[in-house]
Every structure is written in C-alpha cells, then in structure tokens.
Design an enzyme around this catalytic site. Sequence first.
Site, short mmCIF file in Angstrom:
data_model
loop_
_atom_site.label_atom_id
_atom_site.label_comp_id
_atom_site.label_asym_id
_atom_site.label_seq_id
_atom_site.Cartn_x
_atom_site.Cartn_y
_atom_site.Cartn_z
N HIS A 117 -5.34 6.25 -2.00
CA HIS A 117 -4.56 7.42 -1.53
C HIS A 117 -4.26 8.35 -2.75
CE1 HIS A 117 -4.40 5.99 2.72
NE2 HIS A 117 -4.00 4.63 2.23
N ASP B 295 -8.69 -3.49 6.66
CA ASP B 295 -7.39 -2.70 6.72
C ASP B 295 -7.06 -2.36 8.33
OD1 ASP B 295 -5.81 -0.69 5.98
OD2 ASP B 295 -7.29 1.09 6.16
N GLU C 77 0.94 -1.06 -0.16
CA GLU C 77 0.00 0.07 0.03
C GLU C 77 0.83 1.15 -0.02
OE1 GLU C 77 -2.77 0.28 3.38
OE2 GLU C 77 -3.99 1.61 2.32
#
Length: 387
Positions: A194, A273, A128
Amino acid sequence: MNGTDTLVLTGARVHCPDGTLAGGWLSVSGERISAVGTGTPPAGRHLDLAGAHVVPGFVDVHCHGGGGGSFTSADPDEARTAIETHRRHGTTSLMASLVSAPPNALVDQLAALRELVTDGELVGAHLEGPFIAEARCGAHDPSVLREPDDATVGALLDAGDDIIRMVTLAPELTGAIKTVRRLTESGVIAAIGHTDAVAEQVRAAVDAGATVATHLFNGMRPLHHREPGPVGVLLDDDRVTVELICDLVHVHPDVLRLAARHAGRSRTVLVTDAMSATDVADGRYRLGNLDVQVAGGVATVPDTGSLAGSTLTMDVAFRNLVHDAGLDIADAVAATASHPATLLGIDTETGSLSPGLLADLVVLDDDLRLTGVLRRGSWVVEPLPTA
Ligand SMILES: [Zn+2]
C-alpha cells in the site's frame, strides 16, 4: 507402533521436497508423517488414492476472514468461523490479517486472537497498516492511516507481543525506515505494501530489513520502465518474497506467470487476501470500517470501485497457478506451502511432505480439485477412496 493406528495413503502422486513419487504412499502416525515411499506400503489402515495428488497443506500468510467471519471483529467465534472455512479449502496454517484501524481497536483485535495463536489454530497476526499511503490505500479507511511514530509502533508491538508476525508499511512515510529496522530487530517481518514509493525509497526499506512484498502489484505504484517503483525493486531483489493474489481478478494470469517465474520457487508465495464473504453468498459485507459489495465473488468498495480483498481460497489459487498461469505443480507446492512455511519459520513443523513433520496435507484429484484435507493427522475433509 501398532500398524492399525497408522493411516497409509496409497497409490497417489506424492509431492515430496525431492520430487514426486508416482504411485507412492505416505504413512501417518498420530499427528505426524511417519514415512513416505514407493513400492509395497507398510501395514496400517490403507486408503487408496489412485490418480490423486497429495500435496502439503497450504500456508496462507495474508487472510482477513471467510465464511462470514472476520478477524477484525475482535470476536474469537468469528475468527474460528474464518479459520474453519479456509481449513476446509486446504489451509492448514493461517495468518490472521488486520486492516488499518485506530491503534486501540487493533489492540482489542489482537487480544481476541491471542488464544487462537497460543492454541495453534492461527500461526500469528499480520498488521496490514495503519502505516500505509493514502494514495494507495485501496480498501483501507483513509481516516485511520498514520505515520509510524515510535510510541504507536511500541504500543502495538507491546500489545501484539508474541503474536504479531508481520507488519505491512509504506516506506515513504516519515519514520518508516526506522520502523522497518525496529520490526526486524523484534523478529517481526517487515512487509512493503500500500505504497506510492519510488524505487530508491523501496530499496532503502529492503536494505533496512524488509523481506516481503504485500500483494505485489495491488495497492502500489505500478511498474514503469523509467521509474521501477515498488514492483520493479521488490520483484527483482533476491532478498524479497513476493505475495501474489492468484484469483485471476487482482493480477492477470500472464503477469502472475511473469512474476512467479522471475521470483522463482524460493521467493513466491500465493496468498488469498480473503475477506469475510469468502465461501458465502454475494452481498454487502464489512472490511474493517468500510462497506464492501461482493458481486460474482469480486469484492469492491462501492464509493471508489477499489478491490477490497478477495473471496479466494488457497485450493483455487493453487489450481489457477497451474491451469491459468501455466506453472508446474512443484511451483504451486512451493508457493502455497513450503516457501510460506519457511518465511514464517515453521518449516521444521509443516510445509512439506517429510517424515517427522506434522501430517498437514491436501488431496487433489487429477483436475487439481480438492477432495481431502488432513490436518495434524485428522481429516478435516475425508476423501473417498478411488478404488
Ligand atoms: Zn489484505
């Protein structure tokens, strides 16, 4: 096959791909499901689960840790703690997610995970970052973010070799679209997240092969009716699977419902998450390089107030989707097991209650609270018989 070697779960609502068998049975021989049906169950060790639901074991494609252990620590023992913690909550297949870090640190972290992937304890690793946008970095250390240059991408893919299954990146960064193509050609899932991208940039990434929205809504430019941004494009494009954090903190239940209904069973996956503080007490924890404060189960970065992952487990996500977002159990089964298994290409082994597949399943009571977990034919949590 000797009947006494066969475990037979009886009297439950068995949630199969073709529908729910009321008062059904499911038999397990060794590691695998041998048969499912209704009516008189076959011979074997019977376990009466009258009133319970039997659903496929959960597949979590986005998880950073749990039980005090983190995948970013480059310590296989911490990783094992995280795996065992989530397994007790029904996650029978788990991807280890690594937050943004300098490339050499990521190489060390990947090395610590390799054996766990080879042994089948983890499905793979998910990077990530670090190719994400500072403007939407959430709980990622902004000082380690970078653009995806060929050399760094190549070094990470070489180090991650067979174990990297997914990379999250922001499509507006220089080199991002080219990197999406490279990941896709390497058999790695390119995920968008993101990101502060506008719709056109997101669409270019999907056209280049990106197929996943990393925790839709969180860590991205919000939906606006004149600028759809990542949410508008990713939620509406039939090529994209959307991750949703179903803890009722990251996304309002009404918006969970809207998104899950729009994306449907073939495009929605619930993810935790989760970070290391999952299933342990509130307090101070680390997420990668950053300090994180956990209060009332909500993890935030004290300096910015940004949410820092969750303390969610898949069993709670399943229940929230049904009880709070108002979706069907079949929707929850698809979003927690069958679709994520398909996404990862492991659906011929797990993700549904079909004969021949691994005996990965979860037992839930009438209120959808977890009472049992079977992984590869062995109880992780053994349910009490209901009669
Ligand atoms: Zn994450």
